[in-house]
Design an enzyme around this catalytic site. Structure first.
Site, PDB file in Angstrom:
ATOM      1  N   LYS A  99     -38.329 -47.235  61.679  1.00  0.00           N
ATOM      2  CA  LYS A  99     -36.863 -46.957  61.338  1.00  0.00           C
ATOM      3  C   LYS A  99     -36.314 -45.793  61.864  1.00  0.00           C
ATOM      4  CE  LYS A  99     -33.946 -47.244  57.195  1.00  0.00           C
ATOM      5  NZ  LYS A  99     -33.342 -46.039  57.009  1.00  0.00           N
TER       6      LYS A  99
ATOM      7  N   GLY B 163     -27.467 -48.451  56.815  1.00  0.00           N
ATOM      8  CA  GLY B 163     -26.489 -47.357  56.687  1.00  0.00           C
ATOM      9  C   GLY B 163     -24.816 -47.799  56.421  1.00  0.00           C
TER      10      GLY B 163
ATOM     11  N   CYS C  93     -36.418 -40.453  58.012  1.00  0.00           N
ATOM     12  CA  CYS C  93     -36.039 -39.560  56.799  1.00  0.00           C
ATOM     13  C   CYS C  93     -35.914 -38.148  57.148  1.00  0.00           C
ATOM     14  CB  CYS C  93     -37.467 -39.612  55.661  1.00  0.00           C
ATOM     15  SG  CYS C  93     -37.294 -38.872  54.307  1.00  0.00           S
TER      16      CYS C  93
END
Length: 555
Positions: A202, A282, A163
């Site tokens: 992630k 993505g 993030c």
């Protein structure tokens, strides 16, 4: 202080399980044809019981973690349409550690509830073996504590290391972790060794060393350099050694945004360098517009699985092999889950707005934007009848559960407990004077042990009831209260009224505790004036305790 104890919510006992199924709930339609099979590997034992192995991350289509989007209704809808695995939105470790686990018998869910009674994470049996809990953390021990808290209710644990938002990076979480490989290794190793469920993380491509700002809003983004690709691959190899089950890679750098091209070649380099499953993420902007595009993106990245974010947010039926459902139908299915699981209307509204996108300026879009409740949202989509039917069933079930719970309480109740239907109303007492203070004063005067309070919380409605023991006799109010402190005050009132002892109400006239306090305060002032302020012996300390009360705690 008088002793007290609060019992926290435990898993449902047999009676509670029976109550939780006493009334049917209107459920959304069953999963459509082509919906994903259970991603767990099945096998049969000699006794005929089904045994499941841990979650597999190869060949899967996965709903990505998305803030404000990945709540229970969206996760369930994605599963219905064909997603194999669903990730919840990122939840911060410190916030989760403040939560308590509560069984919601009305909704048939497990809720993790914050001190302010807000549900931070809600899950249900339907997704228990498919949902991965993603957390934001920068501390190995906190991460482990959260993982242990939720482990029995989820299929896996994920650490967010990608993030780029400031609220995450400024706390050294999210993409900030990418610059601290030692901390990454510590967190993941601690989790892998500390829990039984699979652990994933992630990440993004490691940050650019140079990028040029053209203005405060735009920057010139370059393709990752060879050194950046090597650095990212080396980091992933180090992460692999921690023993995690899979790694999701968002094919962009920290400074890149969805409108920038996804770097499939970097994901491919990572996929070819490690043996654990790599989940490509993505591709919504450049690749994924319909179901067949998912395979195209997977081949371009050589990844084991694909994780979908924005394309699923816009229309979660992207997971359907048969093709996209009309948006109107998708939104109605989403609303059914939102109402069925009592999703907060602001979150429901946000997710529907993401689906409408360019249609927000239509009459329907403007009505949605103006909606201020779940009922008004249902009216916008011509689902008022569904809302009324569902809420009626909830109320009927809640009433039934309350009646059965009361019957069980009555049957199991200690017959020696003295009961009255009373509540504590702060407005009826002088400031800083309470029934508990009067009861403690009376016990000391009569040379009894101090009162002992035992407080329990009812999982159904999260209300409290307290039993106070004084001189080997127990007392309680038959009315349940919205906070532990209020329940204890009510129990003290029952005891005082039974004994015929004043409880300190304004209507009782002169209050000896107030007078006592005034005398002691005056003595302190006199001593201070004479420079003779000395420590008081413990037996001389005032027999009262200042307390604050949550007289308006939300349920």
């Amino acid at each position: 202080m008088a002793a007290s104890h609060v019992a926290t919510a435990a898993p449902l006992d047999d009676a509670a399980k029976r109550r939780s199924h006493s009334l049917p709930l209107p459920l959304p339609p069953p999963p459509p044809p082509g919906a994903a099979a259970d991603p767990r590997e099945e096998g049969s034992t000699a006794t005929g019981m089904t045994v499941y192995t841990p979650l597999c991350f190869r060949g899967k289509k996965i709903l990505a973690p998305m803030v404000r989007v990945g709540t229970l209704p969206m996760r369930l809808l994605a599963l219905d349409y064909g997603a194999d695995i669903v990730y919840c939105e990122e939840l911060i470790d410190i916030k989760m550690l403040q939560c308590k686990r509560v069984i919601n018998e009305v909704l048939e869910t497990v809720d993790f509830v914050a001190p302010n009674e807000r549900v931070v994470f809600r899950t249900c049996e339907r997704e228990r073996h498919r949902v991965v809990f993603q957390m934001g953390s920068a501390d190995a021990e906190r991460a482990l504590a959260v993982a242990k808290l939720v482990e029995s209710d989820v299929a896996g644990i994920d650490i967010n290391m990608g993030c780029p938002k400031e609220y995450s990076t400024k706390a050294s979480m999210g993409a900030a972790l990418l610059s601290d490989p030692d901390k990454i290794e510590s967190i993941l190793t601690t989790l892998v060794k500390g829990i039984c469920k699979p652990v994933t993380c992630k990440i993004r491509i490691l940050p650019s060393r140079f990028f040029i700002f053209i203005s405060s809003c735009f920057c010139l983004i370059c393709h990752p350099s060879k050194q950046q690709v090597e650095d990212t691959v080396n980091l992933v190899k180090r992460i692999e050694k921690t023993g995690i089950a899979a790694i999701a890679v968002h094919g962009r750098k920290k400074e890149e945004r969805p409108q920038h091209p996804v770097h499939c070649d970097v994901i491919k380099a990572i996929s070819e360098a490690v043996s654990i499953p790599v989940i490509a993420n993505g591709g919504s902007h450049d690749f994924i517009k319909e179901y067949t595009d998912i395979e195209t993106f997977q081949k371009a990245t050589a990844a084991s699985s694909v994780m979908i974010a924005r394309a699923a947010m816009w229309n979660p039926s992207i997971f359907r092999k048969e093709g996209l459902f009309p948006l109107k139908e998708v939104m109605q299915d989403y609303i059914k889950y939102a109402v069925r699981y009592d999703n907060h209307y602001t979150n429901t509204k946000y997710c529907l707005c993401q689906m409408l996108r360019e249609q927000l300026e239509t009459p329907q879009g403007k009505k949605l934007h103006a909606a201020q409740s779940a009922q008004e949202i249902c009216e916008v989509f011509e689902m008022a009848d569904f809302y009324e039917e569902t809420t009626a069933v909830f109320e009927a079930k809640k009433t039934s559960l309350e009646t059965e719970a009361q019957d069980e309480d009555d049957q199991m109740e200690d017959p020696d407990i003295i009961k009255m239907a009373v509540r504590f109303d702060r407005r009826e007492y002088p400031p800083q004077i309470t029934p508990k203070m009067y009861l403690l004063e009376w016990c000391r005067k009569e040379k009894h042990p101090q009162p002992v309070y035992e407080t329990v919380q009812r999982p159904l409605d999260r209300l409290f009831c307290s039993v106070v023991t004084v001189a080997e006799q127990k007392y309680r109010s038959t009315l349940w209260d919205k906070s532990k402190k209020l329940a204890e005050q009510a129990a003290a009132i029952v005891c005082l009224r039974t004994l015929g002892v004043p409880e300190g109400k304004l209507c009782e006239g002169e209050n000896h505790l107030i007078n006592k306090r005034k005398r002691e305060d005056q003595e302190r002032l006199n001593n201070r004036d004479r420079g003779e302020e000395l420590a008081e012996p413990s037996h001389k300390k005032p027999n009262f305790i200042e307390e604050t009360f949550d007289t308006n705690v939300p349920r």
